[in-house]
Design a protein around this motif. Structure first.
Motif, mmCIF file in Angstrom:
data_model
loop_
_atom_site.group_PDB
_atom_site.id
_atom_site.type_symbol
_atom_site.label_atom_id
_atom_site.label_comp_id
_atom_site.label_asym_id
_atom_site.label_seq_id
_atom_site.Cartn_x
_atom_site.Cartn_y
_atom_site.Cartn_z
ATOM 1 N N ALA A 254 95.060 66.428 22.018
ATOM 2 C CA ALA A 254 96.330 66.968 21.530
ATOM 3 C C ALA A 254 96.171 67.511 20.113
ATOM 4 N N GLU A 255 95.450 66.797 19.269
ATOM 5 C CA GLU A 255 95.239 67.245 17.890
ATOM 6 C C GLU A 255 94.422 68.523 17.853
ATOM 7 N N ARG A 256 93.427 68.632 18.751
ATOM 8 C CA ARG A 256 92.612 69.851 18.805
ATOM 9 C C ARG A 256 93.456 71.044 19.227
ATOM 10 N N LYS A 257 94.317 70.834 20.213
ATOM 11 C CA LYS A 257 95.158 71.932 20.696
ATOM 12 C C LYS A 257 96.136 72.376 19.622
ATOM 13 N N LYS A 258 96.649 71.429 18.854
ATOM 14 C CA LYS A 258 97.552 71.788 17.764
ATOM 15 C C LYS A 258 96.801 72.577 16.689
ATOM 16 N N LEU A 259 95.596 72.156 16.380
ATOM 17 C CA LEU A 259 94.796 72.872 15.395
ATOM 18 C C LEU A 259 94.525 74.308 15.843
ATOM 19 N N ARG A 260 94.260 74.468 17.135
ATOM 20 C CA ARG A 260 94.014 75.812 17.674
ATOM 21 C C ARG A 260 95.265 76.678 17.507
ATOM 22 N N ALA A 261 96.414 76.134 17.874
ATOM 23 C CA ALA A 261 97.667 76.881 17.752
ATOM 24 C C ALA A 261 97.971 77.190 16.284
ATOM 25 N N ASP A 262 97.731 76.220 15.404
ATOM 26 C CA ASP A 262 97.963 76.434 13.972
ATOM 27 C C ASP A 262 97.074 77.564 13.438
ATOM 28 N N ARG A 263 95.858 77.616 13.922
ATOM 29 C CA ARG A 263 94.920 78.655 13.472
ATOM 30 C C ARG A 263 95.396 80.036 13.935
ATOM 31 N N LEU A 264 95.885 80.113 15.178
ATOM 32 C CA LEU A 264 96.428 81.375 15.685
ATOM 33 C C LEU A 264 97.648 81.794 14.862
ATOM 34 N N MET A 265 98.475 80.820 14.522
ATOM 35 C CA MET A 265 99.673 81.080 13.729
ATOM 36 C C MET A 265 99.284 81.633 12.355
ATOM 37 N N ALA A 266 98.318 80.989 11.738
ATOM 38 C CA ALA A 266 97.877 81.424 10.406
ATOM 39 C C ALA A 266 97.271 82.820 10.448
ATOM 40 N N GLY A 267 96.683 83.176 11.597
ATOM 41 C CA GLY A 267 96.089 84.496 11.750
ATOM 42 C C GLY A 267 97.087 85.563 12.157
ATOM 43 N N GLY A 268 98.360 85.188 12.268
ATOM 44 C CA GLY A 268 99.392 86.159 12.602
ATOM 45 C C GLY A 268 99.546 86.444 14.076
ATOM 46 N N LYS A 269 98.807 85.724 14.929
ATOM 47 C CA LYS A 269 98.925 85.929 16.385
ATOM 48 C C LYS A 269 100.039 85.027 16.911
ATOM 49 N N LEU A 270 101.266 85.435 16.618
ATOM 50 C CA LEU A 270 102.417 84.576 16.882
ATOM 51 C C LEU A 270 102.650 84.316 18.362
#
Length: 276
Positions: free
Chosen positions: A113-129
């Motif tokens: 779960a933590e890995r999946k959140k980190l992945r989503a957070d990284r996409l968010m930070a990269g502007g891939k909303l």
């Protein structure tokens, strides 16, 4: 795979199936591409005898297969295992490998779960909303969500709300921030909830949230001031004025140019954040 990859090493007659991504790979280069572009999907499940034997048998790399199998048997860290594969072919540069392994080392001991959140957070930070929203929603509906703490789950809802708000879906953002605040009780999430309700121009909803969470008068005033300041920025006021000129028949070439320029920028931004 939809990307053309030059393979300098052997191509397998029988592919290796990566269950986490529902993907077949036929070479070390394709395996390297998958690992570099799906870092947050990687877990120790990748370290298995089946993959090692496939590399030895199908890719004609018995020495590499033996070294990897030894790592599996010795429970070596995931980033060491992945690094050994990436260094075994010329697909990735030294910097790409170093950056990937640095990321892996930060999450390899975290839960799924933590890995999946980190992945989503990284996409968010990269502007891939849009991609980030999909990841957050998938995480919240997945069984692994049950392993998250209540605060972490609230943070996921908070981030999903931020993605909706950035796309101007303020009512959807409110629902996410509401669920998030119920769980994490963070003032930041409460403020985002009120910002979104205010931006949605729904006074009834705003007042209901204020009453529901017993928001102090001082906090309400602060939220109203922040939203007010944000909506009187020069570019927003100029755009609003130009729209009014067109609506009430006082159109000018300058007004039309202002609106066309803003809309063109919106289109570019929309294409950027929706690009896969």
């Amino acid at each position: 795979m939809s990307t053309l990859i030059y393979c300098a090493n052997s191509i397998a007659a029988t592919p290796y199936y990566i269950e986490e991504a529902s993907l077949n790979v036929y070479s070390l280069e394709e395996l390297s591409y998958f690992m570099l572009n799906n870092i947050y999907l990687l877990s120790t499940r990748l370290m298995n005898a089946e993959l090692c034997n496939w590399i030895g048998r199908e890719l004609k790399q018995p020495k590499l297969a033996s070294e990897l199998l030894s790592m599996v048997q010795n429970n070596s860290p995931l980033h060491i295992f992945v690094g050994h594969i990436l260094n075994a072919n010329g697909y990735a540069s030294n910097k790409e490998i170093k950056d990937a392994l640095a990321i892996i080392s930060t999450f390899e001991n975290k839960s799924e779960a933590e890995r999946k959140k980190l992945r989503a957070d990284r996409l968010m930070a990269g502007g891939k909303l849009v991609d980030a929203m999909y990841e957050y929603e998938t995480l919240l509906s997945d069984e692994v969500a049950k392993t998250m703490s209540r605060i972490t789950e609230g943070d996921v809802y908070h981030n999903l709300g931020c993605a909706f708000a950035k796309l101007f879906f303020f009512e959807e953002a409110c629902r996410c921030f509401d669920e998030g605040y119920k769980r994490n009780q963070k003032k930041q999430t409460l403020y985002q909830l009120l910002y979104s309700a205010r931006c949605a121009k729904n006074k009834q909803m705003f007042d209901e949230y204020v009453s529901k969470y017993q928001v102090s008068r001082a906090d309400v005033e602060e939220v109203l001031q922040i939203v007010s300041r944000a909506t009187v920025k020069e570019d927003i006021v100029g755009f609003d004025s130009s729209v009014n000129d067109l609506l009430y028949g006082n159109s000018s070439e300058e007004a039309k140019a202002t609106i066309e320029n803003v809309i063109a920028n919106w289109k570019k931004e929309y294409i950027r954040i929706c690009r896969i």
